[in-house]
Design a protein around this motif. Sequence first.
Motif, PDB file in Angstrom:
ATOM      1  N   CYS A  44      33.356  52.654  17.839  1.00 53.99           N
ATOM      2  CA  CYS A  44      32.007  52.841  17.313  1.00 53.99           C
ATOM      3  C   CYS A  44      31.922  52.323  15.879  1.00 53.99           C
ATOM      4  O   CYS A  44      32.913  52.307  15.149  1.00 53.99           O
ATOM      5  CB  CYS A  44      31.644  54.323  17.364  1.00 53.99           C
ATOM      6  N   SER A  45      30.737  51.957  15.478  1.00 54.02           N
ATOM      7  CA  SER A  45      30.520  51.491  14.107  1.00 54.02           C
ATOM      8  C   SER A  45      30.527  52.630  13.097  1.00 54.02           C
ATOM      9  O   SER A  45      30.490  52.375  11.887  1.00 54.02           O
ATOM     10  CB  SER A  45      29.189  50.748  14.011  1.00 54.02           C
ATOM     11  N   ASP A  46      30.561  53.853  13.547  1.00 55.76           N
ATOM     12  CA  ASP A  46      30.537  55.024  12.665  1.00 55.76           C
ATOM     13  C   ASP A  46      31.578  54.892  11.559  1.00 55.76           C
ATOM     14  O   ASP A  46      32.753  54.617  11.827  1.00 55.76           O
ATOM     15  CB  ASP A  46      30.793  56.286  13.486  1.00 55.76           C
ATOM     16  N   SER A  47      31.147  55.106  10.324  1.00 51.25           N
ATOM     17  CA  SER A  47      32.021  54.893   9.171  1.00 51.25           C
ATOM     18  C   SER A  47      33.140  55.928   9.060  1.00 51.25           C
ATOM     19  O   SER A  47      34.064  55.759   8.259  1.00 51.25           O
ATOM     20  CB  SER A  47      31.185  54.914   7.884  1.00 51.25           C
ATOM     21  N   ARG A  48      33.070  56.984   9.870  1.00 52.07           N
ATOM     22  CA  ARG A  48      34.084  58.047   9.797  1.00 52.07           C
ATOM     23  C   ARG A  48      35.240  57.841  10.769  1.00 52.07           C
ATOM     24  O   ARG A  48      36.193  58.630  10.757  1.00 52.07           O
ATOM     25  CB  ARG A  48      33.431  59.403  10.093  1.00 52.07           C
ATOM     26  N   ALA A  49      35.161  56.827  11.606  1.00 55.79           N
ATOM     27  CA  ALA A  49      36.178  56.631  12.647  1.00 55.79           C
ATOM     28  C   ALA A  49      36.683  55.199  12.608  1.00 55.79           C
ATOM     29  O   ALA A  49      36.339  54.371  13.444  1.00 55.79           O
ATOM     30  CB  ALA A  49      35.596  56.970  14.018  1.00 55.79           C
ATOM     31  N   ASP A  50      37.515  54.906  11.621  1.00 58.03           N
ATOM     32  CA  ASP A  50      38.032  53.558  11.393  1.00 58.03           C
ATOM     33  C   ASP A  50      39.358  53.374  12.129  1.00 58.03           C
ATOM     34  O   ASP A  50      40.349  54.023  11.795  1.00 58.03           O
ATOM     35  CB  ASP A  50      38.233  53.346   9.893  1.00 58.03           C
ATOM     36  N   VAL A  64      39.507  44.210  16.528  1.00 58.93           N
ATOM     37  CA  VAL A  64      38.586  45.343  16.622  1.00 58.93           C
ATOM     38  C   VAL A  64      37.149  44.877  16.832  1.00 58.93           C
ATOM     39  O   VAL A  64      36.651  44.005  16.115  1.00 58.93           O
ATOM     40  CB  VAL A  64      38.669  46.226  15.359  1.00 58.93           C
ATOM     41  N   VAL A  65      36.502  45.471  17.827  1.00 55.78           N
ATOM     42  CA  VAL A  65      35.086  45.249  18.108  1.00 55.78           C
ATOM     43  C   VAL A  65      34.382  46.584  17.903  1.00 55.78           C
ATOM     44  O   VAL A  65      34.725  47.568  18.567  1.00 55.78           O
ATOM     45  CB  VAL A  65      34.873  44.772  19.568  1.00 55.78           C
ATOM     46  N   ARG A  66      33.422  46.624  17.006  1.00 56.50           N
ATOM     47  CA  ARG A  66      32.724  47.888  16.741  1.00 56.50           C
ATOM     48  C   ARG A  66      31.229  47.722  16.987  1.00 56.50           C
ATOM     49  O   ARG A  66      30.635  46.708  16.610  1.00 56.50           O
ATOM     50  CB  ARG A  66      32.990  48.365  15.310  1.00 56.50           C
ATOM     51  N   ASN A  67      30.651  48.718  17.617  1.00 55.56           N
ATOM     52  CA  ASN A  67      29.209  48.714  17.865  1.00 55.56           C
ATOM     53  C   ASN A  67      28.722  50.151  18.001  1.00 55.56           C
ATOM     54  O   ASN A  67      29.520  51.093  17.974  1.00 55.56           O
ATOM     55  CB  ASN A  67      28.878  47.899  19.124  1.00 55.56           C
ATOM     56  N   THR A 183      42.943  51.708  28.088  1.00 53.53           N
ATOM     57  CA  THR A 183      43.134  53.078  27.607  1.00 53.53           C
ATOM     58  C   THR A 183      41.839  53.625  27.050  1.00 53.53           C
ATOM     59  O   THR A 183      41.124  52.922  26.333  1.00 53.53           O
ATOM     60  CB  THR A 183      44.213  53.121  26.500  1.00 53.53           C
ATOM     61  N   GLY A 184      41.545  54.892  27.348  1.00 49.55           N
ATOM     62  CA  GLY A 184      40.380  55.567  26.794  1.00 49.55           C
ATOM     63  C   GLY A 184      40.809  56.666  25.844  1.00 49.55           C
ATOM     64  O   GLY A 184      41.664  57.495  26.188  1.00 49.55           O
ATOM     65  N   LEU A 185      40.226  56.689  24.638  1.00 43.49           N
ATOM     66  CA  LEU A 185      40.566  57.682  23.621  1.00 43.49           C
ATOM     67  C   LEU A 185      39.305  58.300  23.030  1.00 43.49           C
ATOM     68  O   LEU A 185      38.226  57.708  23.069  1.00 43.49           O
ATOM     69  CB  LEU A 185      41.392  57.051  22.501  1.00 43.49           C
ATOM     70  N   HIS A 186      39.472  59.485  22.441  1.00 42.35           N
ATOM     71  CA  HIS A 186      38.386  60.153  21.725  1.00 42.35           C
ATOM     72  C   HIS A 186      38.978  60.752  20.456  1.00 42.35           C
ATOM     73  O   HIS A 186      39.979  61.481  20.502  1.00 42.35           O
ATOM     74  CB  HIS A 186      37.766  61.248  22.596  1.00 42.35           C
ATOM     75  N   PHE A 187      38.379  60.442  19.311  1.00 42.06           N
ATOM     76  CA  PHE A 187      38.891  60.888  18.012  1.00 42.06           C
ATOM     77  C   PHE A 187      38.048  62.037  17.483  1.00 42.06           C
ATOM     78  O   PHE A 187      36.824  61.936  17.383  1.00 42.06           O
ATOM     79  CB  PHE A 187      38.874  59.735  17.009  1.00 42.06           C
ATOM     80  N   GLY A 188      38.721  63.143  17.127  1.00 43.44           N
ATOM     81  CA  GLY A 188      38.032  64.275  16.528  1.00 43.44           C
ATOM     82  C   GLY A 188      37.963  64.122  15.022  1.00 43.44           C
ATOM     83  O   GLY A 188      38.990  64.177  14.343  1.00 43.44           O
ATOM     84  N   ILE A 189      36.782  63.924  14.502  1.00 44.37           N
ATOM     85  CA  ILE A 189      36.648  63.674  13.063  1.00 44.37           C
ATOM     86  C   ILE A 189      37.108  64.875  12.246  1.00 44.37           C
ATOM     87  O   ILE A 189      37.809  64.725  11.240  1.00 44.37           O
ATOM     88  CB  ILE A 189      35.186  63.303  12.721  1.00 44.37           C
ATOM     89  N   ALA A 190      36.747  66.069  12.658  1.00 43.61           N
ATOM     90  CA  ALA A 190      37.072  67.252  11.865  1.00 43.61           C
ATOM     91  C   ALA A 190      38.534  67.643  11.952  1.00 43.61           C
ATOM     92  O   ALA A 190      39.122  68.101  10.959  1.00 43.61           O
ATOM     93  CB  ALA A 190      36.191  68.433  12.297  1.00 43.61           C
ATOM     94  N   ASP A 191      39.155  67.464  13.131  1.00 44.04           N
ATOM     95  CA  ASP A 191      40.549  67.889  13.285  1.00 44.04           C
ATOM     96  C   ASP A 191      41.546  66.742  13.275  1.00 44.04           C
ATOM     97  O   ASP A 191      42.761  66.960  13.274  1.00 44.04           O
ATOM     98  CB  ASP A 191      40.726  68.732  14.554  1.00 44.04           C
ATOM     99  N   GLY A 192      41.066  65.492  13.303  1.00 47.39           N
ATOM    100  CA  GLY A 192      41.968  64.343  13.254  1.00 47.39           C
ATOM    101  C   GLY A 192      42.791  64.135  14.507  1.00 47.39           C
ATOM    102  O   GLY A 192      43.767  63.386  14.483  1.00 47.39           O
ATOM    103  N   VAL A 193      42.401  64.765  15.605  1.00 50.03           N
ATOM    104  CA  VAL A 193      43.178  64.694  16.846  1.00 50.03           C
ATOM    105  C   VAL A 193      42.639  63.597  17.755  1.00 50.03           C
ATOM    106  O   VAL A 193      41.429  63.497  17.968  1.00 50.03           O
ATOM    107  CB  VAL A 193      43.153  66.047  17.587  1.00 50.03           C
TER     108      VAL A 193
END
Length: 207
Positions: A44-50, A64-67, A183-193
């Motif tokens: 995602c283009s979200d600035s919190r998930a680089d 990296v492709v971000r949208n 591979t599919g991943l999901h990043f937790g912004i608050a917990d860093g997991v």
Amino acid sequence: MTDTPDELTAGYRRFRADHWPAARAEYEALASKGQKPHTLIVACSDSRADPALIFDSAPGELFVVRNVANLVPPYEPDGQLHGVSAALEFGVKVLGVSRIVVMGHAHCGGVAAMRAGAPDTCQDFVAPWIAQGTPAVRAVAQVVEPDDVEQATEEAVVRLSLQNLRSFPWIAEREAAGELTLTGLHFGIADGVLRALTDKPRFEPLG
């Protein structure tokens, strides 16, 4: 926004003073030999998930492709403008990446817009872009507990993008041959997991 140029310049100066001296030889080698990334990441283009920060990657390792909402549209070679598909084609056919990762993240505004509708001010491009994920998101939202809706729908978009990746014949062929891993991943912004798609109903934390 008036502060942005100064912030960028300050960051560049820190890069030149703190990072460049030690990394110069690495950059010079990349410049002369070209890039050979091992992984293509759709994020995602979200600035919190680089992705570069999350994976602590060096220059040249990730393509990296971000949208908005880390979406991969289905395969449509119709001669129109397809930025994500063009990046996929280059990454797979030219750079020869061995893995494609789709990484969603917590508190995704794009997925929230799929649940509730795009902002009235973003009807030209955002609304039609997120519409491709709206059916999958709303279907999941109807069958999970209210407290789980946000993350479950974000995971649903990752699943959708992986499904669409497999509609590209040259991706499906390489995956079937064992030459390419999806591979599919999901990043937790608050917990860093980081949580990964497995054979279980919900994504599982990586060790």
